[in-house]
Design a protein around this motif. Sequence first.
Motif, PDB file in Angstrom:
ATOM      1  N   UNK A 153       0.792  -1.230   0.000  1.00 14.67           N
ATOM      2  CA  UNK A 153       0.000   0.000   0.000  1.00 14.67           C
ATOM      3  C   UNK A 153       0.825   1.280   0.000  1.00 14.67           C
ATOM      4  N   UNK A 154       0.531   2.149  -0.957  1.00 18.63           N
ATOM      5  CA  UNK A 154       1.287   3.402  -0.972  1.00 18.63           C
ATOM      6  C   UNK A 154       0.398   4.623  -1.066  1.00 18.63           C
ATOM      7  N   UNK A 155      -0.925   4.397  -1.021  1.00 20.75           N
ATOM      8  CA  UNK A 155      -1.803   5.569  -1.005  1.00 20.75           C
ATOM      9  C   UNK A 155      -1.830   6.131   0.413  1.00 20.75           C
ATOM     10  N   UNK A 156      -2.265   7.376   0.506  1.00 20.33           N
ATOM     11  CA  UNK A 156      -2.125   8.068   1.797  1.00 20.33           C
ATOM     12  C   UNK A 156      -2.961   7.390   2.896  1.00 20.33           C
TER      13      UNK A 156
ATOM     14  N   UNK B 160       6.442   8.500   1.363  1.00 23.80           N
ATOM     15  CA  UNK B 160       7.004   7.740   0.238  1.00 23.80           C
ATOM     16  C   UNK B 160       7.256   8.620  -0.979  1.00 23.80           C
ATOM     17  N   UNK B 161       6.531   9.742  -1.057  1.00 26.38           N
ATOM     18  CA  UNK B 161       6.723  10.633  -2.199  1.00 26.38           C
ATOM     19  C   UNK B 161       5.407  11.221  -2.655  1.00 26.38           C
ATOM     20  N   UNK B 162       5.392  11.618  -3.926  1.00 21.74           N
ATOM     21  CA  UNK B 162       4.199  12.284  -4.461  1.00 21.74           C
ATOM     22  C   UNK B 162       3.680  11.487  -5.657  1.00 21.74           C
ATOM     23  N   UNK B 163       2.528  11.918  -6.164  1.00 19.38           N
ATOM     24  CA  UNK B 163       1.990  11.280  -7.373  1.00 19.38           C
ATOM     25  C   UNK B 163       3.013  11.397  -8.513  1.00 19.38           C
ATOM     26  N   UNK B 164       3.682  12.542  -8.604  1.00 19.71           N
ATOM     27  CA  UNK B 164       4.681  12.693  -9.675  1.00 19.71           C
ATOM     28  C   UNK B 164       5.818  11.692  -9.519  1.00 19.71           C
TER      29      UNK B 164
END
Length: 606
Positions: free
Chosen positions: A91-94, A116-120
């Motif tokens: 899982x990496x969604x917020x 983990x970072x951003x959508x970009x």
Amino acid sequence: MNNRTKIRELYMKLYHNETALNELFECMDSYKSLRSKDLLLMDKNQKNWYFGQDIVGMTLYTDLFAGNLKKLSQKIDYFNDLGITFLHLMPLLKPRDGENDGGYAVEDYRNIDPRLGSIDDFTKLLKDLRKHDIKVCIDYVINHVAKEHVWAKEALNHDKLKQDYFIMYDTDEMPNRFNRTVPEVLPDKCPGNFTYYPEIKKYVFTSFSDFQWDLNFQNPYVFNGMTDNLLYLANLGVNMIRLDAIPFMWKQVDTTCRNLEPIHDLLKMFNLIKEDVCPSLALLGEAIVEPQEIVKYFGNESDPECEVMYNANLMVDIYNAFASRDVRLITIDANRFQIPHRGTWMNYVRCHDDIGWGFNEQAIKSFGFDPYLHKQFLIKFYGNEHPGSFSKGEMYQFNPLTRDARTNGTLASLLGLEKAIESKQDYRRYESIRRINLAHALILTYRGFPLIYSGDEIASLNDQSYKLDPDKMREGRWVHRPFFDWKRSKNKDLMGTVEYDVYQNLKKLIDIRKKLPFLQGQANQYALDLNNMSVLGLIRQIKTQTFFALFNFSEHTQWVKTDHLRQLFNGVIAIDLIQGRQFNLNDETIELSPYEFVWCIKDKNQ
Ligand code: GLC
């Protein structure tokens, strides 16, 4: 019938709501028009990619493996070295802040966990991986949302429409009625399936924990909203979406609220929708339930649901075979179900979850065992309570009344490496490595594609450090979710180390698999009774050509009779592709050393 007509039929059957249906179609049209050039190309050229024998998966936590998404991009060489062509990123969604069930309590489906970072960063990673022909699967937690998700927040704010997105009651009458028939998933964490929220004076259906609210899929706007999220994620460019906990998606009082019929209609609709909007996307179903229920989630030839399913049954059967030195359960189960031609398994021996010991009880009875006692044997064998067991797993969710429990632990610890190291007995270490290698070989052979659990390729051991982290300490599954040990992984190139023996074996098998059309996902498979309880025989066939694999699940040398093999092999000399052994099938028996496995094809020179 075209896709939209089929969707309409199913939708009206479940929801009888034309306005909501039209909104769904509008949503689909809008994502269809937003699909980028790259993705349209994928849709054209990459249908059914998951059948390829070159698909070899790995599942990992971005933070535990690399730190974050940007750093994960820098690890592509590692995947290439081993031959990994598919990544399941955990899982990496917020998620919500604090305890979040390893990311399975999602607060926002449109954003990445900021740690983990951003959508970009994510779309950049997807592009980098695509250049290396590595496909990506992400989790879609579809059964529930975090209580911090906007729908739940509005429901907590007394918004009646949003309260209808969930299953909630004013009094405990209905919850009590549900509880009479609904088993608890995590009795320690969420006894009784409901949580009382005093701020709205309501009991909310929470299968997994107080902070994970089950969605009400009887509401068409929940279906529409979750479709919208799904298509948004698809358009980021992922190749597969893992639908989490699907057996729980429909609730009905006085039932077990598991595997209910309408869930199959929901999944048929999801499949039709993605075929319409993003056909190269595949759906992976996670249903850790009885074997006969798991296969239903493939759907049938004309109405597919999930193209790929977790083969939870095989995993249990593998551990059963190691503990009992008896492969009959794998043999029976391999021949038990016909899965649709359009479906395939994802085969694994470890994942981030515990092992629940669901097996084919009928088969166990036919061997003369009592299913309850046999389950107790497995629980103890892998829960470090069986004298003489090689395993050092841990019990999970132990129920003192029924003595039921599940098991945690890494592959290496479960299969004996940890105990072997502690006992300083070299031969035990050797045996455990052979077990690990055999387990990997089997998931690379079995119909479908393999999924390696990150860390298993270097034989990672159980890790107790989670007990110091307040957000993890309540959850025993963290014992097999360690930080990837990059220092130790260097040993993979150092002959004589455990890491070398496990990694290099796996790498070699992957390399052979990719060149072996017999291991393609649609090649026919069946298991052969070899008249030896400890040796599994798997046959894969393309047209008239036959491949066979043998696996000795015991620490003793075994002999198998060749008569059955001789009959179905169109030749006499078989060559083992792994060690180069040669077998003459006119000989009466084949000898296999402890935990040996072979992959055989017909010798071309005969
Ligand atoms: C799935 C996940 C598991 C999680 C549960 C609830 O079974 O694999 O880790 O706890 O769903 O989302």
